[in-house]
Motif scaffolding. Structure first.
Motif, PDB file in Angstrom:
ATOM      1  N   TYR A  65     -23.351  -6.616  -1.748  1.00 22.58           N
ATOM      2  CA  TYR A  65     -24.054  -7.742  -1.128  1.00 22.58           C
ATOM      3  C   TYR A  65     -25.568  -7.580  -1.025  1.00 22.58           C
ATOM      4  O   TYR A  65     -26.304  -8.544  -1.163  1.00 22.58           O
ATOM      5  N   LEU A  66     -26.036  -6.389  -0.699  1.00 24.45           N
ATOM      6  CA  LEU A  66     -27.462  -6.216  -0.395  1.00 24.45           C
ATOM      7  C   LEU A  66     -28.220  -5.745  -1.635  1.00 24.45           C
ATOM      8  O   LEU A  66     -27.625  -5.162  -2.542  1.00 24.45           O
ATOM      9  N   THR A  67     -29.518  -5.983  -1.655  1.00 27.77           N
ATOM     10  CA  THR A  67     -30.315  -5.593  -2.820  1.00 27.77           C
ATOM     11  C   THR A  67     -31.633  -4.956  -2.390  1.00 27.77           C
ATOM     12  O   THR A  67     -32.063  -5.073  -1.237  1.00 27.77           O
ATOM     13  N   LEU A  68     -32.241  -4.330  -3.386  1.00 29.54           N
ATOM     14  CA  LEU A  68     -33.563  -3.733  -3.191  1.00 29.54           C
ATOM     15  C   LEU A  68     -34.561  -4.783  -2.709  1.00 29.54           C
ATOM     16  O   LEU A  68     -35.472  -4.479  -1.931  1.00 29.54           O
ATOM     17  N   GLU A  69     -34.367  -6.014  -3.147  1.00 25.73           N
ATOM     18  CA  GLU A  69     -35.311  -7.074  -2.764  1.00 25.73           C
ATOM     19  C   GLU A  69     -35.183  -7.421  -1.278  1.00 25.73           C
ATOM     20  O   GLU A  69     -36.157  -7.819  -0.646  1.00 25.73           O
ATOM     21  N   ASP A  70     -33.961  -7.272  -0.704  1.00 25.98           N
ATOM     22  CA  ASP A  70     -33.819  -7.463   0.751  1.00 25.98           C
ATOM     23  C   ASP A  70     -34.722  -6.473   1.466  1.00 25.98           C
ATOM     24  O   ASP A  70     -35.389  -6.786   2.451  1.00 25.98           O
ATOM     25  N   GLN A  71     -34.732  -5.259   0.947  1.00 26.02           N
ATOM     26  CA  GLN A  71     -35.518  -4.187   1.551  1.00 26.02           C
ATOM     27  C   GLN A  71     -37.013  -4.432   1.324  1.00 26.02           C
ATOM     28  O   GLN A  71     -37.823  -4.274   2.226  1.00 26.02           O
ATOM     29  N   LEU A  72     -37.325  -4.869   0.118  1.00 27.33           N
ATOM     30  CA  LEU A  72     -38.719  -5.123  -0.251  1.00 27.33           C
ATOM     31  C   LEU A  72     -39.321  -6.233   0.607  1.00 27.33           C
ATOM     32  O   LEU A  72     -40.492  -6.181   0.985  1.00 27.33           O
ATOM     33  N   GLY A  73     -38.487  -7.223   0.940  1.00 28.85           N
ATOM     34  CA  GLY A  73     -38.981  -8.373   1.700  1.00 28.85           C
ATOM     35  C   GLY A  73     -39.176  -8.084   3.176  1.00 28.85           C
ATOM     36  O   GLY A  73     -39.741  -8.898   3.903  1.00 28.85           O
ATOM     37  N   ALA A  74     -38.692  -6.922   3.626  1.00 29.18           N
ATOM     38  CA  ALA A  74     -38.784  -6.621   5.051  1.00 29.18           C
ATOM     39  C   ALA A  74     -40.197  -6.174   5.412  1.00 29.18           C
ATOM     40  O   ALA A  74     -40.819  -5.412   4.671  1.00 29.18           O
ATOM     41  N   PRO A  75     -40.722  -6.662   6.551  1.00 25.77           N
ATOM     42  CA  PRO A  75     -42.102  -6.298   6.916  1.00 25.77           C
ATOM     43  C   PRO A  75     -42.231  -4.845   7.379  1.00 25.77           C
ATOM     44  O   PRO A  75     -41.299  -4.297   7.967  1.00 25.77           O
ATOM     45  N   GLY A  76     -43.400  -4.264   7.083  1.00 29.76           N
ATOM     46  CA  GLY A  76     -43.734  -2.932   7.600  1.00 29.76           C
ATOM     47  C   GLY A  76     -42.683  -1.893   7.285  1.00 29.76           C
ATOM     48  O   GLY A  76     -42.242  -1.752   6.144  1.00 29.76           O
ATOM     49  N   PHE A  77     -42.259  -1.204   8.326  1.00 30.30           N
ATOM     50  CA  PHE A  77     -41.320  -0.091   8.180  1.00 30.30           C
ATOM     51  C   PHE A  77     -39.856  -0.550   8.255  1.00 30.30           C
ATOM     52  O   PHE A  77     -38.934   0.257   8.139  1.00 30.30           O
ATOM     53  N   GLU A  78     -39.653  -1.879   8.439  1.00 28.09           N
ATOM     54  CA  GLU A  78     -38.296  -2.417   8.627  1.00 28.09           C
ATOM     55  C   GLU A  78     -37.355  -2.060   7.481  1.00 28.09           C
ATOM     56  O   GLU A  78     -36.141  -1.967   7.657  1.00 28.09           O
ATOM     57  N   GLY A  79     -37.920  -1.865   6.289  1.00 26.37           N
ATOM     58  CA  GLY A  79     -37.107  -1.531   5.123  1.00 26.37           C
ATOM     59  C   GLY A  79     -36.301  -0.257   5.305  1.00 26.37           C
ATOM     60  O   GLY A  79     -35.324  -0.015   4.597  1.00 26.37           O
ATOM     61  N   ALA A  80     -36.681   0.554   6.286  1.00 28.56           N
ATOM     62  CA  ALA A  80     -35.962   1.809   6.548  1.00 28.56           C
ATOM     63  C   ALA A  80     -34.502   1.562   6.927  1.00 28.56           C
ATOM     64  O   ALA A  80     -33.647   2.425   6.746  1.00 28.56           O
ATOM     65  N   GLY A  90     -49.443   8.321  -2.896  1.00 27.27           N
ATOM     66  CA  GLY A  90     -49.621   7.589  -1.634  1.00 27.27           C
ATOM     67  C   GLY A  90     -48.572   6.526  -1.414  1.00 27.27           C
ATOM     68  O   GLY A  90     -48.735   5.646  -0.559  1.00 27.27           O
ATOM     69  N   GLU A  91     -47.480   6.584  -2.189  1.00 23.22           N
ATOM     70  CA  GLU A  91     -46.408   5.593  -2.029  1.00 23.22           C
ATOM     71  C   GLU A  91     -45.426   6.113  -0.986  1.00 23.22           C
ATOM     72  O   GLU A  91     -44.510   6.879  -1.302  1.00 23.22           O
ATOM     73  N   THR A  92     -45.647   5.709   0.256  1.00 21.88           N
ATOM     74  CA  THR A  92     -44.904   6.323   1.361  1.00 21.88           C
ATOM     75  C   THR A  92     -43.916   5.366   2.038  1.00 21.88           C
ATOM     76  O   THR A  92     -43.148   5.797   2.896  1.00 21.88           O
ATOM     77  N   ASP A  93     -43.960   4.078   1.688  1.00 18.86           N
ATOM     78  CA  ASP A  93     -43.107   3.089   2.366  1.00 18.86           C
ATOM     79  C   ASP A  93     -41.634   3.249   2.004  1.00 18.86           C
ATOM     80  O   ASP A  93     -41.307   3.792   0.941  1.00 18.86           O
ATOM     81  N   PRO A  94     -40.753   2.727   2.881  1.00 16.41           N
ATOM     82  CA  PRO A  94     -39.301   2.867   2.657  1.00 16.41           C
ATOM     83  C   PRO A  94     -38.824   2.404   1.282  1.00 16.41           C
ATOM     84  O   PRO A  94     -37.903   3.009   0.725  1.00 16.41           O
ATOM     85  N   ILE A  95     -39.460   1.405   0.713  1.00 15.99           N
ATOM     86  CA  ILE A  95     -38.984   0.878  -0.574  1.00 15.99           C
ATOM     87  C   ILE A  95     -39.005   1.949  -1.659  1.00 15.99           C
ATOM     88  O   ILE A  95     -38.220   1.923  -2.616  1.00 15.99           O
ATOM     89  N   HIS A  96     -39.887   2.939  -1.512  1.00 16.03           N
ATOM     90  CA  HIS A  96     -39.991   3.980  -2.540  1.00 16.03           C
ATOM     91  C   HIS A  96     -38.788   4.915  -2.543  1.00 16.03           C
ATOM     92  O   HIS A  96     -38.561   5.635  -3.518  1.00 16.03           O
ATOM     93  N   HIS A  97     -38.001   4.873  -1.484  1.00 21.12           N
ATOM     94  CA  HIS A  97     -36.736   5.620  -1.510  1.00 21.12           C
ATOM     95  C   HIS A  97     -35.887   5.135  -2.686  1.00 21.12           C
ATOM     96  O   HIS A  97     -35.417   5.926  -3.507  1.00 21.12           O
ATOM     97  N   GLY A  98     -35.713   3.824  -2.770  1.00 23.44           N
ATOM     98  CA  GLY A  98     -34.893   3.268  -3.848  1.00 23.44           C
ATOM     99  C   GLY A  98     -35.548   3.422  -5.212  1.00 23.44           C
ATOM    100  O   GLY A  98     -34.885   3.742  -6.200  1.00 23.44           O
ATOM    101  N   LEU A  99     -36.862   3.225  -5.245  1.00 23.84           N
ATOM    102  CA  LEU A  99     -37.565   3.264  -6.533  1.00 23.84           C
ATOM    103  C   LEU A  99     -37.584   4.668  -7.140  1.00 23.84           C
ATOM    104  O   LEU A  99     -37.737   4.816  -8.354  1.00 23.84           O
ATOM    105  N   THR A 100     -37.429   5.681  -6.315  1.00 24.41           N
ATOM    106  CA  THR A 100     -37.409   7.059  -6.844  1.00 24.41           C
ATOM    107  C   THR A 100     -35.980   7.550  -7.116  1.00 24.41           C
ATOM    108  O   THR A 100     -35.768   8.731  -7.413  1.00 24.41           O
ATOM    109  N   ARG A 101     -35.017   6.644  -7.000  1.00 24.49           N
ATOM    110  CA  ARG A 101     -33.626   7.003  -7.314  1.00 24.49           C
ATOM    111  C   ARG A 101     -33.091   6.010  -8.341  1.00 24.49           C
ATOM    112  O   ARG A 101     -32.159   5.245  -8.065  1.00 24.49           O
TER     113      ARG A 101
END
Ligand code: URP
Ligand code: ZN
Ligand code: ZN
Length: 468
Positions: free
Chosen positions: A273-288, A204-215
């Motif tokens: 410059y950018l990190t996974l945490e930038d993506q993690l901190g984004a609300p909702g689907f914004e991490g996409a 059930g891990e469907t959010d954008p952050i899981h893109h990075g976590l699965t790579r």
């Protein structure tokens, strides 16, 4: 076009350093470089006082209109090359695509049809091979000999889309060893990533952050290492690792280079410059917005510092953007509820020159190395030097006047890329592209656009200068 003119009073920067000099442009080429004040007097002058005079930047990794995930990258050659010009880029090398089952030359013809007459700056092509068959191997020879395409991208990622297996990769490498082409590798272990993606979705891990976590970076390092071993088996075929993002992959490249191997790599501004945490901190689907492959890495590990160091030591030779823009609306949103359906890519073709100049200001890169990694080495790596990438007599008059005291604010509201968001929204950085000249024609002057769709010409490339 201004005919002949003298760019006066600036500091010319190249890979060997910076010095005050005046640059004489005659028609489409650079005619001479003079000590200050020694140039002709009876000629139109462009005042470059207080500015750096650098070779037009070369972005060796863009994807205009790339078909991906059921949609297409949102910049056309028109919008994308115009945005590139605003950002001080005077040449792109885009990736033409052979889809699975397609004749390579048909894929190339389709790419020419997209680009021809639509580009604001010069452009060349690499070829993505979507199937390493006997015919494709023959086509590699034909492209090198007749079409000015001397580099081929293969994918260890994306099974079912662009993926090649190790046997196919080895055959393409052997061919490249024979004909002098460069093999460019998307080094991620796709089959293993697909297992992790499936398991994440089942949990059930469907959010954008899981893109990075699965790579994870291990799967980038493993593929990088495997590509290096395979290139060794192919008699040390020249190998260029694209969009390198992580410390462990960099270690593989550095070790190979320490052994004198024919291995090169690029990184991209997003990994610096950018990190996974930038993506993690984004609300909702914004991490996409930050979903790209290879993915952003964690700030709690040493990736960014290691990549900046790699740029200084030349284990990373080039900075390209991997410009592959998708809008949130109707494009990234395809992955609502399933991160694996988010089209992969970040658009930055307009911002690389400025973002890397910030590295100079921050003391992470020398001025000379800035120019080398964004202009000179990409031109040399991909067979366009000395026509591109250098300010020297006989070279194309592709010149940028860069204002080190200017400031650049990045926002979707003001950028010129066809994207409804920016991965760099709100960033304020030092330095500003002031004037951009492409083959003697002013494309941007004092920040205002003067370019024209159709000015850009196809560049037939030779073999890499780095071929040994
Ligand atoms: O996320 C990315 N990099 N999209 C573009 C395709 C590729 O793999 O370079
Ligand atoms: Zn790739
Ligand atoms: Zn790419």
């Amino acid at each position: 076009t201004k005919g002949s003119f003298l760019i006066k009073g600036g500091t010319v920067v190249g890979p060997t350093g910076a010095s005050p000099a005046d640059v004489l442009v005659d028609g489409e080429t650079i005619a001479a470089v003079f000590a200050p004040g020694r140039g002709p007097a009876d000629i139109e002058t462009i005042d470059a006082t207080g500015r750096y005079v650098i070779p037009g930047a070369v972005d060796a990794h863009t994807h205009m209109e790339l078909p991906f995930g059921g949609t297409h990258a949102s910049d056309t050659f028109d919008t994308g090359t115009r945005a590139a010009a605003f950002g001080g880029v005077t040449t792109i090398i885009d990736f033409a695509v052979q889809r699975y089952g397609e004749v390579v030359q048909d894929g190339l013809a389709a790419w020419h049809a997209k680009a021809e007459g639509n580009c604001h700056i010069d452009y060349g092509f690499h070829m993505i091979l979507g199937g390493v068959t006997d015919d494709a191997l023959k086509a590699m020879d034909q492209l090198v000999t007749d079409e000015g395409i001397s580099s081929f991208k293969l994918f260890m990622a994306y099974p079912g889309v662009f993926y090649s297996d190790d046997g196919q990769i080895l055959r393409a490498m052997q061919k490249a060893r024979d004909n002098g082409a460069m093999i460019m590798m998307h080094a991620e272990n796709g089959p293993a990533i697909d297992v992790l993606v499936k398991q994440a979705l089942e949990r059930g891990e469907t959010d954008p952050i899981h893109h990075g976590l699965t790579r994870p970076q291990e799967l980038e390092a493993e593929a990088t290492s495997r590509a290096i071993w395979l290139a060794g088996v192919a008699a040390d075929c020249p190998l260029y690792i694209v969009h390198l993002s992580a410390s462990k992959a960099l270690e593989q490249v550095a070790a190979a280079r320490d052994q004198g191997r024919n291995v090169f790599a690029e990184t991209c501004p997003q990994y610096l410059y950018l990190t996974l945490e930038d993506q993690l901190g984004a609300p909702g689907f914004e991490g996409a917005k930050w979903v790209c492959s290879t993915p952003l890495r964690s700030k709690h590990e040493s990736h960014r510092a290691d990549l900046w160091r790699g740029l200084r030591t030349n284990d990373l030779a080039v900075v390209s953007t991997d410009h592959c823009p998708f809008c949130m609306k109707d494009q990234k949103e395809l992955g609502l509820g399933d991160f694996s359906k988010i089209p992969n890519g970040i658009g930055s073709v307009e911002h690389r020159v400025d973002l890397l100049y910030q590295g100079v200001v921050d003391g992470k890169l020398s001025l000379a190395r800035w120019v080398e990694t964004i202009a000179t080495t990409p031109a040399r790596m991909f067979g366009m030097y000395p026509r591109k990438g250098v300010i020297a007599p006989g070279s194309d008059a592709d010149i940028v006047l860069y204002d080190p005291n200017g400031r650049t604010r990045i926002s979707a509201a003001t950028h010129h890329m066809n994207m409804d968001h920016s991965a760099w929204e709100g960033w304020e950085i030092d330095g500003k592209v002031d004037t951009v000249i492409s083959r003697g024609t002013f494309v941007v002057q004092d920040g205002a656009y003067q370019g024209r769709k159709g000015h850009g010409r196809y560049v037939r490339r030779g073999l890499s200068d780095y071929l040994v």
